[in-house]
Design a protein around this motif. Structure first.
Motif, PDB file in Angstrom:
ATOM      1  N   ARG A 125      69.293  19.489   1.720  1.00 32.06           N
ATOM      2  CA  ARG A 125      69.535  18.067   1.478  1.00 32.06           C
ATOM      3  C   ARG A 125      71.006  17.767   1.305  1.00 32.06           C
ATOM      4  NH1 ARG A 125      66.763  18.867  -4.410  1.00 32.06           N
ATOM      5  NH2 ARG A 125      66.552  21.052  -3.911  1.00 32.06           N
TER       6      ARG A 125
ATOM      7  N   PHE B 269      72.810  17.134   4.615  1.00 29.65           N
ATOM      8  CA  PHE B 269      72.659  15.762   5.117  1.00 29.65           C
ATOM      9  C   PHE B 269      73.630  14.827   4.427  1.00 29.65           C
ATOM     10  CE2 PHE B 269      68.554  14.830   7.461  1.00 29.65           C
ATOM     11  CZ  PHE B 269      68.530  16.066   8.052  1.00 29.65           C
ATOM     12  N   LEU B 270      73.806  15.066   3.164  1.00 32.42           N
ATOM     13  CA  LEU B 270      74.630  14.156   2.373  1.00 32.42           C
ATOM     14  C   LEU B 270      76.121  14.475   2.508  1.00 32.42           C
ATOM     15  CD1 LEU B 270      74.032  11.798   0.559  1.00 32.42           C
ATOM     16  CD2 LEU B 270      74.034  13.338  -1.391  1.00 32.42           C
TER      17      LEU B 270
ATOM     18  N   LEU C  63      77.827   4.920  11.105  1.00 36.96           N
ATOM     19  CA  LEU C  63      76.385   4.898  11.324  1.00 36.96           C
ATOM     20  C   LEU C  63      75.822   6.302  11.331  1.00 36.96           C
ATOM     21  CD1 LEU C  63      75.721   2.163  13.997  1.00 36.96           C
ATOM     22  CD2 LEU C  63      74.987   2.219  11.621  1.00 36.96           C
TER      23      LEU C  63
ATOM     24  N   LEU D  22      72.380  10.028   8.220  1.00 38.25           N
ATOM     25  CA  LEU D  22      72.024  11.289   7.584  1.00 38.25           C
ATOM     26  C   LEU D  22      71.952  11.133   6.068  1.00 38.25           C
ATOM     27  CD1 LEU D  22      74.207  13.844   9.561  1.00 38.25           C
ATOM     28  CD2 LEU D  22      71.743  13.517   9.705  1.00 38.25           C
ATOM     29  N   ALA D  23      72.994  10.502   5.528  1.00 37.60           N
ATOM     30  CA  ALA D  23      73.065  10.387   4.076  1.00 37.60           C
ATOM     31  C   ALA D  23      71.927   9.539   3.534  1.00 37.60           C
ATOM     32  CB  ALA D  23      74.407   9.794   3.668  1.00 37.60           C
TER      33      ALA D  23
ATOM     34  N   ILE E 191      75.626   2.797   4.567  1.00 36.89           N
ATOM     35  CA  ILE E 191      74.728   3.574   3.703  1.00 36.89           C
ATOM     36  C   ILE E 191      73.755   2.642   3.004  1.00 36.89           C
ATOM     37  CG2 ILE E 191      74.584   4.957   1.604  1.00 36.89           C
ATOM     38  CD1 ILE E 191      77.139   6.309   2.349  1.00 36.89           C
TER      39      ILE E 191
ATOM     40  N   PRO F 125      78.596  14.966   4.831  1.00 35.15           N
ATOM     41  CA  PRO F 125      79.674  14.193   5.483  1.00 35.15           C
ATOM     42  C   PRO F 125      80.031  12.933   4.708  1.00 35.15           C
ATOM     43  CG  PRO F 125      77.923  14.714   7.046  1.00 35.15           C
ATOM     44  CD  PRO F 125      77.433  15.132   5.710  1.00 35.15           C
ATOM     45  N   ALA F 126      78.989  12.197   4.307  1.00 39.13           N
ATOM     46  CA  ALA F 126      79.251  10.969   3.557  1.00 39.13           C
ATOM     47  C   ALA F 126      79.992  11.282   2.267  1.00 39.13           C
ATOM     48  CB  ALA F 126      77.938  10.253   3.262  1.00 39.13           C
TER      49      ALA F 126
ATOM     50  N   TYR G 189      69.020   8.940   4.805  1.00 38.29           N
ATOM     51  CA  TYR G 189      67.743   9.644   4.900  1.00 38.29           C
ATOM     52  C   TYR G 189      67.599  10.615   3.736  1.00 38.29           C
ATOM     53  CZ  TYR G 189      63.691  11.966   6.753  1.00 38.29           C
ATOM     54  OH  TYR G 189      62.433  12.467   6.892  1.00 38.29           O
ATOM     55  N   ALA G 190      68.657  11.353   3.497  1.00 42.11           N
ATOM     56  CA  ALA G 190      68.627  12.304   2.393  1.00 42.11           C
ATOM     57  C   ALA G 190      68.373  11.598   1.071  1.00 42.11           C
ATOM     58  CB  ALA G 190      69.936  13.078   2.340  1.00 42.11           C
ATOM     59  N   LEU G 191      69.053  10.471   0.871  1.00 43.50           N
ATOM     60  CA  LEU G 191      68.904   9.772  -0.399  1.00 43.50           C
ATOM     61  C   LEU G 191      67.524   9.164  -0.549  1.00 43.50           C
ATOM     62  CD1 LEU G 191      72.397   8.054  -0.447  1.00 43.50           C
ATOM     63  CD2 LEU G 191      71.588   9.758  -2.064  1.00 43.50           C
TER      64      LEU G 191
ATOM     65  N   VAL H 278      77.087   9.129  10.041  1.00 43.08           N
ATOM     66  CA  VAL H 278      77.169   9.735   8.711  1.00 43.08           C
ATOM     67  C   VAL H 278      76.191   9.081   7.748  1.00 43.08           C
ATOM     68  CG1 VAL H 278      78.689  10.030   6.730  1.00 43.08           C
ATOM     69  CG2 VAL H 278      79.549  10.464   9.014  1.00 43.08           C
TER      70      VAL H 278
END
Lengths: 301, 271, 429
Positions: A21, A24-25, B80, B85-86, B151, A27-28, B88-90, B82
């Motif tokens: 997980r 996925f997070l 978009l 992915l973020a 995000i 890069p942001a 979805y994870a959150l 980045v």
């Protein structure tokens, strides 16, 4: 409880590795941290120094910049201007958007074509909007004063008179951004089932009462969204001030952002500009705390 | 009766919305003699395209247009990707110690921070890697605007998608990436488009970082070019308005084209 | 569905394009031939420079010159940051004479005297000495090296409607500021469409440049002999109070007036007196196509009050940033722009005041601008603003407080006291 179980089942089956997980997070996370952590640390550091840009001298002065700022009438005025603008704009846009949304709620002839037109101002570049309104507002050659003149009333110094210059800019802001609140409120209105209105009408309720007791309460989350979005944006006001008034006349339209710009890039007093930035960040954190508590409460209700 | 009132109001709204745009259009074709008069004309007497010529040929309009387009879309595409992915994870994963909560709060804070506050250190950062006055530099810096926004929006969209489909797919043995691509992505589609459009508009519109980080004329974006015109002390309104119109066309066309998806995407947010 | 997949592909391609092209500054450095980037002013100065650039391109067709035309505040902001960061983005820049001390002290601009010596050339003595002096650092007249070549022979002038002064029997030219105030009052009250006085009230450099001559006339100084700020001295307060009295006869909105507003007012005949006029603004005074007041305007030096003060000089120089990689080409361009041929063309075609003494008495030029011989005298007898490296920070501050007093947000005493404290702060006192 059921949801939590399903989430963990999904989660367990999805992620083979524990750190999946985070990938996925990642890069942001990296981008956000890089672009904010260093700048914030740097600003706090600079705010504690007296930094002469041109001569390149830097000396530690502790909280001197902050003390001068808190006593600086202009800084306090800029804070007041900023809040004044944010509150006035947000509230007006909310009302205008609501009015528009009510107009567009039910289908009517030509609605399909009118909608994109009404949205147009929101899609224009802010500088383009400034340019156009600058010309409309011109004291001698502007269209608005011409209309007023022909109606027999005196000319108005839209961008010259310090009592109304703020309101003039608010008007431009409304013109540009009411469409956004319109769209959000419209979507909210359209999700209210017609049966509710039917029931109210059967019970004998008239227009305004329906609006007040049924429509508005159901729009609460949309209203909050509009307030949140618009107040954040209007708080940061800079572009219009830079292009139209330069903070003037006097400093009637100087906002916090403009103050920081002026201190940093016209007077090159980076220590004071950084201190002002720090204070602005603290204000922002305080307001965000309020918002977060609102949204959390909203989620539980 | 109510109908008439409604139509009158709509007419007023139409006028009020369109008047400035109409004014912009006709000023862009008026010769200078006609726009610096005490009695502005609603219809130009001797329309001219000389302003357009001057702006495109002499003032390098296409250069600024290209700069603006590439920077805005570049920033949006990266954000978009980045953000997808973020978000979805959150939305789907659990994180230890409420890490996701903290991250979201931080994102909200970044969204609220006035850009000018971060300008000076960001300038120093860009300068140290030699990215001042470059498009790549601007794309990186614009993440301050576009990433939190994307995000936030995408998180809302993904949360609005029921989990059954993804669950079913996992049971069927699909890998997470497969799930993302074949299931989640199509469902978030309209939302992505809406977010993309608004993000591009944000980048298109951005002024303050462009003002401070683009130092040479060949790197300027449209807002900077326009601002130079407004603040100059000659009243060059004709060319200014023609730039304004041309600068707005791409975005207006883009959104007109995708209006249906825009509206659908909007409706999705508010669920 | 398919549409937006295509869209994403297109967008990704654009991103790739963005990242892998558009290197910004580097693109300018590639290629052969002369390439120059000039940071200049807008308005008349911009027109004149464009003329020079076009002429240069005619003689050097393979050259590539780009000219930025910026307002005063915009120019100073861009230029200071680029010089400090030594980006080398600009090769030639226009420089206000008050910036010389700051930039030269910091080593940001090229020593032109050295460049002259390297090429075994010497500065043309035709260029007015007073103009050359304000490009020297340190300010040792006639001796110290120069850091800029005088380009615009700006000396501050005073302009009034002789016909109206004669009509009401007012002393012409007015010898003291009190006479000016009286004249403004008389004309304003008796003439329907004419304002008594007009000036630049916009905050920052505009209002400051307009106020300083009055300030000096009343015997006030920015600094005393030890370098302490004295802008709140009794003389200064008197000067500011006078300025506000004079502003009673200025038009509505004067607090944002800039050069083009003053010029338009003068030419349309709606102002009787303009207290601060720079030659570059008024070439069209006697041009029947643009002016309603042909032959009615008298151009002179401003009056005294307590002291018989000297006109303020405000030369725009051309300088070469030390970080520029194209100094040779830049120097060549500088010599071209300040040549007699170019200066004469700029004077005749655009109205830019030259810095060469010979042109002020050239019959062709004087035929068009009858006040030029007097203007030369004014240049030679002029006074400079304080040669402080910090002036570029003090100037906008001063302009800010003066504007506040003008719009009534502060009393004169308050404004000047606060300003004095700020200046002391900047100077580190």
């Amino acid at each position: 409880m059921v949801i939590a179980n399903r989430l963990s089942r999904l989660q367990d089956t999805l992620s083979q590795e524990k750190y999946f997980r985070f990938i996925f997070l990642a890069p942001a996370l990296v981008i956000v941290v890089l672009l904010t952590i260093y700048p914030i640390i740097s600003i706090v550091y600079t705010s504690l120094h007296q930094y002469h840009y041109i001569q390149g001298t830097k000396n530690y002065v502790g909280f001197k910049n902050f003390i001068r700022l808190v006593n600086d009438k202009f800084f306090l005025i800029s804070i007041r201007n900023t809040f004044e603008f944010a509150v006035l704009s947000t509230f007006s846009e909310l009302l205008a958007g609501l009015g528009l949304a009510l107009l567009f709620k039910d289908r009517f002839f030509g609605r399909r074509y009118l909608l994109p037109i009404v949205i147009m101002p929101m899609l224009l570049s802010t500088m383009v909007v400034c340019a156009t309104w600058r010309i409309l507002y011109d004291y001698n050659y502007g269209l608005i004063n011409y209309i007023i003149r022909t109606l027999g009333l005196g000319e108005v110094g839209w961008l010259i008179n310090k009592s109304i210059v703020m309101e003039s800019i608010v008007l431009i802001e409304i013109w540009q951004w009411a469409p956004l609140s319109f769209l959000i409120l419209l979507a909210g209105l359209q999700s209210i089932p017609d049966e509710l209105y039917e029931a109210a009408r059967i019970d004998g309720a008239a227009g305004i009462r329906i609006l007040w007791h049924i429509t508005l309460p159901l729009l609460k989350s949309q209203v909050l969204l509009v307030v949140l979005l618009r107040s954040i944006d209007t708080f940061k006001l800079f572009d219009k001030v830079y292009a139209l008034t330069g903070g003037g006349p006097g400093n009637a339209t100087e906002t916090i952002s403009y103050y920081i710009y002026r201190e940093g890039f016209t007077y090159f007093n980076l220590g004071r500009a950084s201190a002002a930035s720090v204070i602005m960040l603290l204000i922002v954190v305080a307001i965000s705390a309020i918002y977060i508590s609102f949204t959390l409460r909203g989620q539980t209700s | 009766m109510k109908r008439i009132v409604k139509y009158v109001l709509l007419a007023i709204v139409l006028c009020y919305t369109l008047l400035p745009i109409y004014w912009m259009a006709i000023t862009s074709v008026k010769p200078p003699i006609e726009y610096i008069t005490r009695t502005p004309a609603l219809v130009p007497k001797r329309p001219t395209l000389s302003h357009y010529y001057k702006v495109i040929v002499e003032q390098h309009f296409t250069r600024y247009l290209i700069n603006t387009v590439t920077i805005a879309t570049g920033a949006t595409v990266i954000s978009l990707f980045v953000a997808f992915l973020a978000s979805y994870a959150l939305a789907r994963f659990r994180f230890p110690h409420k890490f996701d909560g903290f991250f979201l709060v931080w994102v909200l804070l970044v969204k609220m921070v006035p850009p000018i506050a971060l300008a000076i250190p960001l300038y120093v950062m860009l300068r140290s890697v030699g990215l001042i006055s470059t498009r790549l530099g601007m794309i990186i810096v614009y993440q301050v605007y576009t990433l939190p926004y994307c995000i936030w929006m995408l998180l809302g969209f993904i949360r609005g998608i029921p989990m059954e489909l993804e669950e079913a797919a996992t049971i069927d043995g699909a890998s997470p990436l497969r799930i993302l691509r074949s299931i989640v992505l199509p469902l978030v589609g309209p939302g992505l488009v809406a977010t993309a459009i608004f993000s591009i508009i944000m980048g298109w519109n951005e002024f303050i970082y462009a003002l401070l980080f683009l130092r040479t004329p060949d790197a300027f974006t449209l807002p900077i070019h326009i601002a130079n015109y407004i603040t100059e002390y000659e009243t060059l309104w004709g060319p200014l308005m023609s730039i304004g119109l041309m600068a707005s066309f791409p975005v207006l066309i883009l959104s007109g084209f995708l209006q249906k998806r825009l509206m659908r995407g909007f409706a999705m947010v508010l669920k | 569905m398919k549409i937006w997949i295509k869209l994403m592909v297109v967008l990704s391609m654009i991103t790739g394009l963005a990242i892998f092209t558009g290197a910004g500054v580097e693109s300018l450095a590639q290629g052969e031939g002369i390439k120059l980037l000039i940071a200049g002013r807008d308005g008349t100065y911009g027109k004149a420079m464009q003329l020079a650039v076009d002429a240069y391109l005619e003689e050097n067709p393979r050259a590539d010159i780009e000219l930025l035309k910026l307002p005063y505040a915009g120019l100073s902001e861009k230029v200071v940051i680029d010089l400090k960061e030594a980006t080398g983005a600009y090769d030639v820049m226009m420089m206000d004479d008050t910036w010389v001390a700051g930039f030269a002290a910091a080593g940001w601009i090229a020593n032109l005297t050295e460049m002259y010596m390297e090429r075994e050339l010497s500065l043309d003595p035709d260029i007015v000495g007073a103009a050359v002096d304000c490009a020297r650092y340190p300010y040792l007249r006639g001796i110290a090296p120069i850091y800029g070549l005088p380009h615009v022979g700006n000396v501050e002038l005073f302009v009034y409607r002789k016909d109206l002064f004669d009509k009401y029997g007012l002393p012409s030219p007015p010898e003291t500021w009190d006479e000016v105030l009286n004249a403004a009052k008389v004309i304003d009250e008796n003439e329907l469409d004419v304002h008594g006085v007009i000036f630049r009230g916009r905050k920052g450099n505009p209002i400051n440049a307009g106020f300083l001559p009055i300030f000096w006339s009343f015997g006030a100084e920015v600094l005393d002999e030890e370098g302490n700020p004295t802008v709140n001295s009794p003389e200064a307060v008197a000067a500011l109070k006078f300025f506000l009295d004079l502003a009673e006869y200025a038009p509505e909105g004067v607090e944002i007036y800039d050069a083009s507003d003053v010029r338009d007012s003068l030419l349309s005949g709606s102002a009787a007196i303009a207290t601060e006029v720079w030659p570059a603004w008024v070439p069209d005074l006697d041009n029947p196509e643009k002016s309603q007041v042909v032959g009615k305007i008298e151009v002179t030096v401003h009056p005294g009050q307590v002291t018989k003060s000297a006109p303020m000089i405000g030369i725009w120089h051309l300088a070469i940033p030390e970080a520029s990689t194209r100094k040779d080409a830049a120097f060549d361009f500088l010599l071209f722009v300040t040549s007699e041929r170019m200066q004469k063309r700029m004077a005749l075609e655009v109205g830019l005041p030259p810095t060469r003494a010979s042109l002020y008495v050239d019959p062709e030029v004087v035929a068009k601008y009858r006040w030029y011989p007097d203007q030369l005298k004014a240049l030679r007898a002029s006074k400079v603003r304080p040669r402080l490296p910090e002036w570029i920070e003090i100037d906008p501050k001063m302009g800010f407080y003066l504007n506040l007093a003008l719009v009534g947000d502060r009393t004169p005493e308050e404004a000047l006291n606060e300003l004095n404290a700020e200046i002391a702060d900047i100077l580190g006192k």
